[in-house]
Design a protein around this motif. Structure first.
Motif, short mmCIF file in Angstrom:
data_model
loop_
_atom_site.label_atom_id
_atom_site.label_comp_id
_atom_site.label_asym_id
_atom_site.label_seq_id
_atom_site.Cartn_x
_atom_site.Cartn_y
_atom_site.Cartn_z
N MET A 34 31.85 37.10 41.36
CA MET A 34 32.87 36.25 41.96
C MET A 34 34.08 37.10 42.38
O MET A 34 34.66 36.88 43.46
N LEU A 35 34.44 38.07 41.56
CA LEU A 35 35.56 38.96 41.88
C LEU A 35 35.25 39.77 43.13
O LEU A 35 36.07 39.87 44.04
N PHE A 36 34.04 40.32 43.21
CA PHE A 36 33.65 41.12 44.38
C PHE A 36 33.55 40.27 45.65
O PHE A 36 33.67 40.78 46.75
N GLU A 37 33.32 38.97 45.47
CA GLU A 37 33.24 38.07 46.62
C GLU A 37 34.61 37.54 47.04
O GLU A 37 34.70 36.68 47.91
N GLY A 38 35.68 38.02 46.41
CA GLY A 38 37.02 37.66 46.84
C GLY A 38 37.73 36.65 45.96
O GLY A 38 38.84 36.23 46.29
N ASP A 39 37.13 36.23 44.87
CA ASP A 39 37.79 35.30 43.94
C ASP A 39 38.71 36.13 43.06
O ASP A 39 38.26 36.85 42.18
N HIS A 40 40.00 36.05 43.31
CA HIS A 40 40.97 36.90 42.60
C HIS A 40 41.60 36.22 41.39
O HIS A 40 42.58 36.73 40.84
N ARG A 41 41.03 35.09 40.96
CA ARG A 41 41.54 34.45 39.75
C ARG A 41 41.30 35.37 38.56
O ARG A 41 40.37 36.17 38.56
N ARG A 45 39.79 32.42 34.08
CA ARG A 45 39.62 31.27 34.98
C ARG A 45 38.25 31.29 35.66
O ARG A 45 37.71 30.24 35.99
N ARG A 46 37.72 32.48 35.91
CA ARG A 46 36.39 32.58 36.53
C ARG A 46 35.27 32.30 35.54
O ARG A 46 34.22 31.77 35.89
#
Length: 133
Positions: A34-41, A45-46
């Protein structure tokens, strides 16, 4: 009897612990994806979203653990109950593979191959148990 019952519980709990660790590894991997896909939470939270996405790992393991416990409680030895639970998993995986392929509109030999492919994962687990013991 209580010594055997505690052994059966140890087997079931050990399998459950391995499944949970496996699930947690998937949760972590998903949260990183998710982080690599642009989810910067932040990670905290992820993680709940990743845990929910990967819950099928826990759900998928529950039937085999239940079969093991039921067979053991009906009088089979722990080892025999574990082997039957593994064979149950082979059949379960085959049915799930069949249902998934059928739902995707796959038919004929491809449907048979999808079912057999899914079942082969269970056969690997059976072979692993036989090899270890």
């Amino acid at each position: 009897m209580s010594a055997n019952l505690s052994h059966a519980h140890r087997v079931a709990l050990s399998v459950a612990a391995v499944v949970i660790v496996y699930w947690l590894a998937h949760v972590y991997t998903e949260s990183q994806e998710m982080l690599f896909e642009g989810d910067h939470r932040p990670l905290y939270r992820r993680t709940p979203h990743a845990a929910a996405k990967e819950v099928s790992i826990l759900v998928g393991a529950a039937p085999a653990i239940a079969v093991y416990l039921v067979l053991y409680l009906t009088g089979l030895s722990s080892s025999v109950a574990a082997l039957w639970a593994l064979w149950f998993s082979v059949a379960f995986l085959s049915v799930i593979g069949y249902l998934g392929a059928h739902r995707a509109g796959i038919g004929g030999w491809r449907l048979v191959l999808e079912s057999a492919g899914a079942a082969s994962l269970g056969v690997l687990a059976v072979l692993g148990k036989l090899f270890i013991h």
